[in-house]
Every structure is written in C-alpha cells, then in structure tokens.
Design a protein around this motif. Structure first.
Motif, mmCIF file in Angstrom:
data_model
loop_
_atom_site.group_PDB
_atom_site.id
_atom_site.type_symbol
_atom_site.label_atom_id
_atom_site.label_comp_id
_atom_site.label_asym_id
_atom_site.label_seq_id
_atom_site.Cartn_x
_atom_site.Cartn_y
_atom_site.Cartn_z
ATOM 1 N N ASP A 74 60.292 23.510 -51.598
ATOM 2 C CA ASP A 74 60.271 24.108 -52.932
ATOM 3 C C ASP A 74 60.925 25.478 -52.900
ATOM 4 O OD1 ASP A 74 59.856 24.874 -55.509
ATOM 5 O OD2 ASP A 74 57.698 24.453 -55.528
ATOM 6 N N MET A 75 62.133 25.528 -53.431
ATOM 7 C CA MET A 75 62.893 26.784 -53.478
ATOM 8 C C MET A 75 62.858 27.346 -54.902
ATOM 9 S SD MET A 75 64.475 27.066 -50.370
ATOM 10 C CE MET A 75 65.859 28.123 -50.766
ATOM 11 N N GLY A 76 61.991 26.799 -55.731
ATOM 12 C CA GLY A 76 61.922 27.247 -57.117
ATOM 13 C C GLY A 76 62.974 26.555 -57.963
ATOM 14 N N GLU A 77 63.088 27.000 -59.208
ATOM 15 C CA GLU A 77 64.009 26.322 -60.136
ATOM 16 C C GLU A 77 65.439 26.788 -60.015
ATOM 17 O OE1 GLU A 77 63.139 25.679 -64.199
ATOM 18 O OE2 GLU A 77 61.632 24.189 -63.663
ATOM 19 N N GLU A 78 65.658 27.966 -59.403
ATOM 20 C CA GLU A 78 67.029 28.460 -59.340
ATOM 21 C C GLU A 78 67.256 29.319 -58.101
ATOM 22 O OE1 GLU A 78 68.422 30.292 -62.920
ATOM 23 O OE2 GLU A 78 70.303 30.936 -62.012
ATOM 24 N N VAL A 79 68.367 29.079 -57.435
ATOM 25 C CA VAL A 79 68.795 29.920 -56.311
ATOM 26 C C VAL A 79 70.251 30.272 -56.565
ATOM 27 C CG1 VAL A 79 69.189 30.043 -53.816
ATOM 28 C CG2 VAL A 79 67.245 28.727 -54.691
ATOM 29 N N LYS A 80 70.582 31.548 -56.423
ATOM 30 C CA LYS A 80 71.972 31.963 -56.606
ATOM 31 C C LYS A 80 72.425 32.677 -55.352
ATOM 32 C CE LYS A 80 72.229 33.123 -61.537
ATOM 33 N NZ LYS A 80 72.373 34.274 -62.435
ATOM 34 N N GLY A 81 73.697 32.557 -55.009
ATOM 35 C CA GLY A 81 74.164 33.303 -53.855
ATOM 36 C C GLY A 81 75.634 33.089 -53.579
ATOM 37 N N GLU A 82 76.198 33.955 -52.780
ATOM 38 C CA GLU A 82 77.586 33.803 -52.344
ATOM 39 C C GLU A 82 77.623 32.791 -51.208
ATOM 40 O OE1 GLU A 82 80.320 34.778 -53.895
ATOM 41 O OE2 GLU A 82 78.854 35.396 -55.368
ATOM 42 N N GLY A 83 78.826 32.386 -50.809
ATOM 43 C CA GLY A 83 79.010 31.315 -49.838
ATOM 44 C C GLY A 83 78.053 31.284 -48.659
ATOM 45 N N ASP A 84 78.327 32.114 -47.641
ATOM 46 C CA ASP A 84 77.550 32.054 -46.393
ATOM 47 C C ASP A 84 76.070 32.306 -46.647
ATOM 48 O OD1 ASP A 84 79.843 31.566 -44.923
ATOM 49 O OD2 ASP A 84 80.223 33.708 -44.580
ATOM 50 N N LYS A 85 75.801 33.295 -47.472
ATOM 51 C CA LYS A 85 74.420 33.676 -47.789
ATOM 52 C C LYS A 85 73.675 32.526 -48.465
ATOM 53 C CE LYS A 85 71.401 37.239 -48.754
ATOM 54 N NZ LYS A 85 71.288 37.576 -50.191
ATOM 55 N N PHE A 86 74.339 31.865 -49.396
ATOM 56 C CA PHE A 86 73.735 30.745 -50.112
ATOM 57 C C PHE A 86 73.345 29.629 -49.137
ATOM 58 C CE2 PHE A 86 74.198 26.611 -52.271
ATOM 59 C CZ PHE A 86 73.356 26.765 -53.355
ATOM 60 N N PHE A 87 74.273 29.273 -48.246
ATOM 61 C CA PHE A 87 73.974 28.195 -47.293
ATOM 62 C C PHE A 87 72.828 28.589 -46.360
ATOM 63 C CE2 PHE A 87 78.380 26.990 -48.508
ATOM 64 C CZ PHE A 87 78.076 25.735 -49.025
ATOM 65 N N GLU A 88 72.746 29.874 -46.051
ATOM 66 C CA GLU A 88 71.631 30.386 -45.246
ATOM 67 C C GLU A 88 70.303 30.202 -46.006
ATOM 68 O OE1 GLU A 88 72.321 31.542 -42.190
ATOM 69 O OE2 GLU A 88 70.154 31.812 -41.840
ATOM 70 N N GLN A 89 70.317 30.574 -47.280
ATOM 71 C CA GLN A 89 69.113 30.434 -48.119
ATOM 72 C C GLN A 89 68.670 28.976 -48.244
ATOM 73 O OE1 GLN A 89 71.078 32.751 -51.408
ATOM 74 N NE2 GLN A 89 68.978 33.226 -51.936
ATOM 75 N N MET A 90 69.659 28.082 -48.260
ATOM 76 C CA MET A 90 69.360 26.672 -48.523
ATOM 77 C C MET A 90 69.012 25.891 -47.255
ATOM 78 S SD MET A 90 69.528 26.606 -51.719
ATOM 79 C CE MET A 90 69.874 25.080 -52.553
ATOM 80 N N LYS A 91 68.855 26.605 -46.146
ATOM 81 C CA LYS A 91 68.545 25.951 -44.870
ATOM 82 C C LYS A 91 67.352 24.988 -44.908
ATOM 83 C CE LYS A 91 70.460 27.925 -40.720
ATOM 84 N NZ LYS A 91 70.459 29.082 -39.843
ATOM 85 N N PRO A 92 66.267 25.309 -45.645
ATOM 86 C CA PRO A 92 65.134 24.364 -45.644
ATOM 87 C C PRO A 92 65.546 22.946 -46.062
ATOM 88 C CG PRO A 92 64.458 26.456 -46.588
ATOM 89 C CD PRO A 92 65.949 26.551 -46.360
ATOM 90 N N PHE A 93 66.486 22.837 -46.993
ATOM 91 C CA PHE A 93 66.962 21.502 -47.394
ATOM 92 C C PHE A 93 67.743 20.849 -46.257
ATOM 93 C CE2 PHE A 93 66.484 23.340 -51.705
ATOM 94 C CZ PHE A 93 65.716 22.347 -52.289
#
Ligand code: ZN
Length: 278
Positions: free
Chosen positions: A245-264
């Motif tokens: 559960d990352m909530g309803e919205e995640v925003k980010g730039e390229g590398d940072k976004f993929f880092e944030q989305m690691k749980p998926f």
C-alpha cells in the motif's frame, strides 16, 4: 475457490494508472510501415509515424509489443513459463485448451475463467490473447516537444529492388531530447503485476530495452521523468498476491520514482506465480 479478479473484465476492484514523460536519449524511429516510394533521384523517403497534426506518435500497440517482449525475457530469466504471443505460440493453443475455452465462454463463465486462469501465462493474462482483452491498456504516446532529423542510409530492406541498386533511403527520425507523453491504465492488477510492469519500465529507463527501429545503430533509448502513479481501489488482488500500500498517489522523477516503487518490484521478485498449471 480461486480468486480470478485479475482476469475478470466484468468488475473493477482496482484501477492503476502510471503516467509520465519520456525523454529521448538517442534518435527514435517508429516508421509508418510504408515508404514514400521512389523519386527520380532514387531516394526513398521513409518518414516517422505522425498524427493528423503532424506530431510524432508512438502507438499504444507498439508499447504493448515492447512490454510483452521485454517482459518475456524477464520471465524466462525467472524460469517462469511464458509464451511469445506471436502467431500460434500462445498459451491456450500451446495447452490445447482454445476450443474448450471458446465453448465454455457462452454457457459456463466460471469454467471459462478456470480454463483461462489455469492455462495462460502472466503475459496472456496481462497483455491479452485470442478473444481475451488485456488487463493493461497503453495509450498512444504523443510528442510534447520534438525535432525531426534525417539521415541517408543505404537500403538494407527486403525490397530487393532498392537494395539491388544500392539506393539511398532518406530515413526520418525524432531527435534526442524530444519528449513524449506516456500513460498506461491497469484494471484489477495484483501488486506483483504492477511490480512486473514497473520492472519493464525500469529496464527501458536503464537502457536495457530500446524502442522502435535501427536498434543496432543505437536508436531508441529513452528515460522516464515526471512520473505519477495513481492507484484506486483494493490493495491486494488474488490469493497469490501480497499487500503493498503506497497510498493513492506517488509522484517522482525517474530514478527516485523507481526507488520509491521498490515494494511493488519486490512483490514481483518474490511472487510465486501459480499459473499456468501443468
Ligand atoms: Zn501465454
């Protein structure tokens, strides 16, 4: 009772959107599939695909092909059974279940769901197959900012006429630095499947996957920026899924976004994909 939500089209328990901007790192070449024909100087003009306003586009169908084939390599590396989806190589045909499936669609939906669940790979479920629509939809990407360039290349095409005469082809391409929109919409995607799509996106971003033509000439590298993930509905789909559960919205730039989305992506790495059965 197996939870078939991932492959059900009659209900929406979750809708997931991933969108962003793609910036070309090298020339991009998506052809129209037809060249302008010969002119008297024997130069063939081969233009890039554009919409009615003359803006270059990458069709959603191209994205589907890119994601499916890049995903196929990832799944094969994981030793997961997967078909190419090309020609007769699709799961329902490979498992000799296509006729049973077709027959059950009209009179026994539960049976059809069970056959489809048991005898198709992740790619058939996600990207669709004969008579079953995809769980993810790719919108056409449109150039937001672009420059066109062209290069003379000696025809190495299958149109022997041109090659035999050593004709030059004036190949049009979209210049590096140009930007395109990107958007995909998923219906009832489990977390590990969202992770799978993100893994493919990251492989494009990291330069492992090229888009379009002239790959051997170094065309087709691109990077994601201004990414946005919008996720509405349930946060776990199907028995084999794990909750993320990352909530309803995640925003980010390229590398940072993929880092944030690691749980998926970890959910995908750890997933025990229970189909196809054999
Ligand atoms: Zn398949």
């Amino acid at each position: 009772m197996v939870d078939y939500t991932f492959v059900r089209k009659d209900l929406t328990k979750r809708q997931t959107v991933i969108e962003g901007v793609l910036e070309l790192q090298s020339p991009l070449r998506i052809g129209t599939g037809k060249s302008g024909g010969f002119d008297p100087a024997s130069v063939v003009r081969d233009t890039v695909l554009k919409d009615v306003d003359g803006v270059p586009v990458i069709p959603g169908s191209s994205w589907k092909g890119v994601f499916r084939s890049a995903g196929e390599r990832i799944l094969r590396n994981k030793k997961v059974t997967v078909c190419s989806g090309v020609g007769k190589d699709y799961c329902l045909n490979n498992f000799r279940k296509f006729n049973d499936f077709q027959r059950s669609i009209s009179h026994n939906v539960e049976e059809a769901l069970k056959i489809f669940w048991d005898y198709t790979c992740l790619n058939c479920k996600l990207f669709g197959t004969m008579s079953v629509i995809a769980a993810v939809k790719f919108l056409d990407s449109r150039a937001l900012e672009f420059k066109l360039g062209s290069r003379s290349m000696v025809a190495i095409s299958r149109t022997e006429g041109a090659a035999a005469r050593g004709a030059l082809v004036q190949v049009e391409f979209v210049e590096p630095g140009s930007k395109f929109s990107f958007k995909m919409i998923g219906n009832n995607l489990p977390n590990y499947v969202i992770g799978y799509l993100l893994t493919i996106m990251k492989s494009i971003h990291d330069g492992y996957v090229q888009i379009g033509g002239h790959k051997t000439r170094g065309f087709g590298f691109m990077k994601f920026s201004s990414l946005r993930f919008i996720d509405k509905g349930e946060k776990k789909i199907g028995d084999e899924d794990v909750k993320v559960d990352m909530g309803e919205e995640v925003k980010g730039e390229g590398d940072k976004f993929f880092e944030q989305m690691k749980p998926f992506m970890e959910a995908f790495n750890n997933a025990k994909i229970p189909y196809p059965v054999h």
